[in-house]
Design an enzyme around this catalytic site. Structure first.
Site, short mmCIF file in Angstrom:
data_model
loop_
_atom_site.label_atom_id
_atom_site.label_comp_id
_atom_site.label_asym_id
_atom_site.label_seq_id
_atom_site.Cartn_x
_atom_site.Cartn_y
_atom_site.Cartn_z
N SER A 1 -6.53 3.30 -1.70
CA SER A 1 -6.10 2.15 -1.29
C SER A 1 -6.51 0.84 -1.91
O SER A 1 -6.58 0.73 -3.19
CB SER A 1 -6.12 2.18 0.22
N ASP B 1 0.88 -0.37 0.59
CA ASP B 1 1.14 -0.48 2.03
C ASP B 1 0.75 -1.70 2.52
O ASP B 1 1.36 -2.20 3.71
CB ASP B 1 0.66 0.73 2.90
#
Ligand code: MG
Length: 448
Positions: free
Chosen positions: A98, A241
């Site tokens: 991430s 995201d």
């Protein structure tokens, strides 16, 4: 302490190849294949240079257990969630760290509901992993590859007024920070009629700056937006995201405003009588916005899945996390930066206003976020101490660490699930209040 492999119910993070090795990923592949019920597992990765190797280790582990693997190659985390929830009964794995720096990598697991595992599911998976309850199949599974990008993007376009957005021919700068967005975002925005300038597209996996979409990492983007006379700037984290944006005048409102603008657009567009769901660390601006529409806000523990489950329970039409994670179930239940871009562009198109004007209309809040490195033992002592001091006299929420809610703001202190740190977030109605809170609470922790 810093380099330890972080194994938690919300996923795995480590530095490749020091703590996160091919071995570990292979074994998690066997564990996930043994744990999950679906025959088919979708696998993708972000652009990190260790990604291909680790993805192949994961796939080998899954195949051993008899699972059929659909390899999506480099793909956004939210896309895999969308495929599982809306298109193919399956589960999924994403090889990504991430927003962590480029030498990190990690694993996110998706259940057959298309969302990351909840605490209970995560615990069961870790049990399989640690106790080696492995199911190895005599007939290994098969690998195939697929590309669902068109379906995924179309699913997003269907939820906004695409024609209206296209007519505006927005000029947009996007900083993809050599992440997954390098392969997808230009196309996504061009299909919405935008004139697109991409920053930090290559070389994939070598991040030009710290990839977390927070204000200190967005200064170049803000400069470029002004220089290019663009309508807005967007920044995605490496697995797409989370989303932050900057205004046409170079102002950097902070990632909390991504969710606020998205919520405001949806509530103005269609209204709702269902509560908005956000986590405990998200700006109090959400309550102010919701109040204007006569609806409640539910707050959950940190972790995307906690927000998702509460949204499902309440039938919420939008929610998410203040860190730039917009969750819009009309597309799918998961944080999605592409959804965030579409909702913000629609807001601009619908109102005819500039981004800075939309921000200017809103009440002002000032949020400060700090990470404090601290040993495991000290962590608990400090948290207990703060709990004891404040619980008697103040309005305190103990669902996730300690959140102290005051008239003009709040303070939230909690141990991170993905990094060996304590997170200290404070928010006030102005900078002075936020800074006062920050110094009041940093004083509890030893200086580094
Ligand atoms: Mg991410």
């Amino acid at each position: 302490m810093e380099n330890r492999l972080q194994v938690s119910v919300s996923g795995i993070r480590g530095i490749y190849p020091e703590t996160l090795t091919s071995d570990v990923v292979f074994t998690f592949g066997v564990a996930f294949g043994s744990y999950v019920k679906t025959k088919r597992v979708f696998v993708c990765r972000d652009t990190r240079v260790s990604g291909d190797s680790l993805k192949n280790s994961m796939i080998t582990g899954l195949l051993c257990t008899g699972k059929d693997v659909v390899d999506l190659g480099i793909a956004p985390t939210p896309e895999i969630g969308y495929i599982i929830e809306k298109i193919e009964p399956s589960s999924g794995v994403v090889i990504t760290a991430s927003h962590n720096p480029q030498d990190y990598n990690g694993i996110k697991f998706f259940s057959d509901k298309g969302a990351v595992l909840n605490a209970d599911e995560g615990k069961k998976l870790l049990d399989v992993y640690h106790k080696r309850f492995f199911i190895v199949s005599k007939t290994p599974g098969f690998i195939s590859s697929a590309d669902y990008t068109e379906q995924y993007f179309n699913a997003i376009y269907r939820t906004v007024d695409l024609e209206r957005i296209r007519k505006r021919r927005f000029r947009v700068v996007v900083d993809v920070c050599q992440g997954v967005g390098s392969f997808f975002t230009e196309r996504f925005l061009k299909e919405m009629g935008c004139d697109v300038i991409v920053m930090n597209k290559e070389p994939a996996g070598f991040f030009s700056h710290n990839p977390e979409p927070v204000p200190e990492n967005l200064k170049d983007l803000a400069g470029k937006v002004v220089e290019e006379k663009a309508d807005a700037g967007f920044a995605q984290d490496p697995d797409c995201d989370r989303l932050a944006f900057v205004c046409e005048n170079g102002m950097i409102p902070g990632e909390e405003l991504t969710l606020v603008l998205s919520i405001k657009n949806i509530l103005e567009r269609e209204g709702s009588n269902k509560p908005i769901v956000v986590n405990l660390s998200t700006t109090a601006l959400v309550e102010e916005i919701a109040k204007g529409f006569g609806i409640d806000v539910c707050r959950t523990k940190i972790g995307e899945i906690n927000v998702i489950e509460k949204m499902r329970e309440n039938g919420s039409i939008i929610g998410g996390e203040g860190n730039g994670g917009v969750i819009f179930p009309a597309v799918h239940y998961g944080r999605d930066s592409f959804v965030g871009m579409a909702l913000i562009l629609e807001y601009l198109a619908r109102t005819g206003k500039k981004v800075s004007e939309l921000i200017g209309q809103m009440p002002k809040y000032f949020i400060l976020k700090r990470k404090i490195r601290i040993s495991e033992e000290q962590k608990n002592i400090m948290l207990e101490d703060i709990k004891r001091r404040y619980s008697a006299e103040e309005n305190v929420n103990l669902e996730d660490g300690v959140k102290i809610i005051r008239k003009n703001g709040w303070i939230h202190i909690r141990p991170s699930g993905t990094e060996p740190v304590i997170r200290l977030y404070v928010e006030g109605k102005n900078r002075e209040i936020a800074e006062r809170y920050l110094s009041e609470f940093t004083s509890y922790f030893p200086s580094p």
